[in-house]
Design a protein around this motif. Structure first.
Motif, PDB file in Angstrom:
ATOM      1  N   PRO A  49       0.911  -1.186   0.043  1.00 22.92           N
ATOM      2  CA  PRO A  49       0.126   0.102  -0.019  1.00 22.92           C
ATOM      3  C   PRO A  49       0.911   1.187   0.033  1.00 22.92           C
ATOM      4  N   GLN A  50       0.261   2.524  -0.587  1.00 22.05           N
ATOM      5  CA  GLN A  50       0.965   3.539  -0.549  1.00 22.05           C
ATOM      6  C   GLN A  50       0.661   4.293   0.708  1.00 22.05           C
ATOM      7  N   LEU A  51       1.655   4.864   1.160  1.00 20.47           N
ATOM      8  CA  LEU A  51       1.687   5.638   2.368  1.00 20.47           C
ATOM      9  C   LEU A  51       1.313   7.181   2.174  1.00 20.47           C
ATOM     10  N   THR A  52       0.244   7.852   2.652  1.00 19.99           N
ATOM     11  CA  THR A  52      -0.222   9.273   1.922  1.00 19.99           C
ATOM     12  C   THR A  52      -0.037  10.197   3.056  1.00 19.99           C
ATOM     13  N   SER A  53       0.510   9.922   4.500  1.00 19.97           N
ATOM     14  CA  SER A  53       0.826  11.142   5.350  1.00 19.97           C
ATOM     15  C   SER A  53       2.150  10.742   6.066  1.00 19.97           C
ATOM     16  N   ARG A  54       2.442  11.861   6.624  1.00 19.87           N
ATOM     17  CA  ARG A  54       3.578  11.574   7.553  1.00 19.87           C
ATOM     18  C   ARG A  54       3.351  10.790   8.666  1.00 19.87           C
ATOM     19  N   ASP A  55       1.936  10.993   9.078  1.00 18.10           N
ATOM     20  CA  ASP A  55       1.819  10.047  10.424  1.00 18.10           C
ATOM     21  C   ASP A  55       1.652   8.604   9.990  1.00 18.10           C
ATOM     22  N   ALA A  56       1.153   8.253   8.970  1.00 15.57           N
ATOM     23  CA  ALA A  56       1.123   6.821   8.427  1.00 15.57           C
ATOM     24  C   ALA A  56       2.751   6.451   8.316  1.00 15.57           C
ATOM     25  N   LEU A  57       3.443   7.376   7.599  1.00 14.07           N
ATOM     26  CA  LEU A  57       4.836   6.871   7.492  1.00 14.07           C
ATOM     27  C   LEU A  57       5.238   6.445   8.652  1.00 14.07           C
ATOM     28  N   VAL A  58       5.237   7.366   9.787  1.00 11.07           N
ATOM     29  CA  VAL A  58       6.260   7.374  10.789  1.00 11.07           C
ATOM     30  C   VAL A  58       5.435   6.322  11.853  1.00 11.07           C
ATOM     31  N   GLY A  59       4.111   6.038  11.579  1.00 16.23           N
ATOM     32  CA  GLY A  59       3.602   4.761  12.091  1.00 16.23           C
ATOM     33  C   GLY A  59       4.032   3.439  11.559  1.00 16.23           C
ATOM     34  N   ALA A  60       4.273   3.346  10.182  1.00 14.47           N
ATOM     35  CA  ALA A  60       4.937   2.174   9.720  1.00 14.47           C
ATOM     36  C   ALA A  60       6.209   2.053  10.196  1.00 14.47           C
ATOM     37  N   ILE A  61       7.054   3.013  10.148  1.00 11.40           N
ATOM     38  CA  ILE A  61       8.568   2.938  10.651  1.00 11.40           C
ATOM     39  C   ILE A  61       8.456   2.553  12.125  1.00 11.40           C
ATOM     40  N   ALA A  62       7.548   2.908  13.014  1.00  9.70           N
ATOM     41  CA  ALA A  62       7.646   2.622  14.443  1.00  9.70           C
ATOM     42  C   ALA A  62       7.098   1.013  14.522  1.00  9.70           C
ATOM     43  N   ALA A  63       6.719   0.393  13.321  1.00 12.35           N
ATOM     44  CA  ALA A  63       6.125  -1.065  13.461  1.00 12.35           C
ATOM     45  C   ALA A  63       7.367  -1.755  13.128  1.00 12.35           C
ATOM     46  N   TRP A  64       8.418  -1.314  12.332  1.00 18.31           N
ATOM     47  CA  TRP A  64       9.626  -2.046  11.799  1.00 18.31           C
ATOM     48  C   TRP A  64      10.275  -2.475  13.507  1.00 18.31           C
ATOM     49  N   ASN A  65      10.736  -3.683  13.537  1.00 22.57           N
ATOM     50  CA  ASN A  65      11.481  -4.234  14.670  1.00 22.57           C
ATOM     51  C   ASN A  65      12.960  -4.469  14.318  1.00 22.57           C
ATOM     52  N   PRO A  66      13.705  -3.738  14.616  1.00 24.35           N
ATOM     53  CA  PRO A  66      15.281  -3.897  14.347  1.00 24.35           C
ATOM     54  C   PRO A  66      15.691  -5.281  14.658  1.00 24.35           C
ATOM     55  N   PRO A  67      16.945  -5.690  14.079  1.00 21.00           N
ATOM     56  CA  PRO A  67      17.338  -7.054  14.776  1.00 21.00           C
ATOM     57  C   PRO A  67      18.297  -6.590  15.766  1.00 21.00           C
ATOM     58  N   ALA A  68      18.653  -7.368  16.892  1.00 22.16           N
ATOM     59  CA  ALA A  68      19.192  -7.341  18.164  1.00 22.16           C
ATOM     60  C   ALA A  68      20.531  -6.623  17.629  1.00 22.16           C
ATOM     61  N   GLY A  69      21.252  -6.866  16.518  1.00 22.72           N
ATOM     62  CA  GLY A  69      22.641  -6.082  16.343  1.00 22.72           C
ATOM     63  C   GLY A  69      22.369  -4.806  15.733  1.00 22.72           C
ATOM     64  N   GLY A  70      21.023  -4.377  15.621  1.00 24.99           N
ATOM     65  CA  GLY A  70      20.885  -2.885  14.932  1.00 24.99           C
ATOM     66  C   GLY A  70      20.973  -2.802  13.476  1.00 24.99           C
TER      67      GLY A  70
END
Length: 168
Positions: A79-100
């Motif tokens: 899906p296309q992200l159409t707002s800054r809030d949606a983008l920041v929410g999507a980035i917040a959902a990413w879970n980085p690996p333990a090693g960063g």
């Protein structure tokens, strides 16, 4: 004669200092590259910084890099992200690996469309640690980013992947 030569050298030095100050600080291409570099540093997650405070601080800083009406296309079936809030929410959902991970933007090519709009073509490199081997793993993608100058700050207005060239 010596004072005229000294004045001449001082004027030339002042002109050179002014020119290099403009090129380093005020040149739009350099300002865009600096802004993209700061974005990459904000998106990067150092090893061992998985605390909620670190994560919230990074997310709060991200808002300053994107226009409120940013349009982000991540791929053909996503899906296309159409707002800054949606983008920041999507980035917040990413879970980085333990090693960063370390995100960098390389081969940045800037095209200024006007005094307040630009396009950047760049290579996004994400370096993380392979959990099986412990060795660095690098994933690279090409991207096209549209930018606009708002309140004297360059912000991202569009972002989309650039498809890899097809082999004949």
């Amino acid at each position: 004669m010596k004072t005229n030569g000294s004045i001449y050298v001082a004027v030339v030095f002042a002109l050179l200092a002014g020119y290099f100050t403009y090129q380093w600080w005020f040149n739009p291409s350099r300002a865009i590259k600096r802004q993209l570099g700061e974005l990459a540093a904000t998106l990067s997650v150092p090893p061992g910084s998985r605390s909620d405070m670190d994560r919230l601080a990074r997310l709060a800083r991200l808002r300053g890099y994107f226009a409120p009406d940013v349009q982000v296309t991540m791929g053909p079936r996503l899906p296309q992200l159409t707002s800054r809030d949606a983008l920041v929410g999507a980035i917040a959902a990413w879970n980085p690996p333990a090693g960063g991970w370390d995100i960098s933007f390389g081969d940045v090519q800037i095209t200024l469309d006007s005094d307040s709009t630009a396009r950047a073509y760049l290579t996004v490199a994400i370096t993380s640690t392979d959990p099986a081997t412990g060795q660095p793993a690098v994933d690279t993608r090409e991207a096209k980013v549209g930018m606009a100058k708002r309140d004297d700050i360059w912000v991202i207005t569009t972002a989309e992947p650039v498809p890899a060239p097809q082999r004949p």
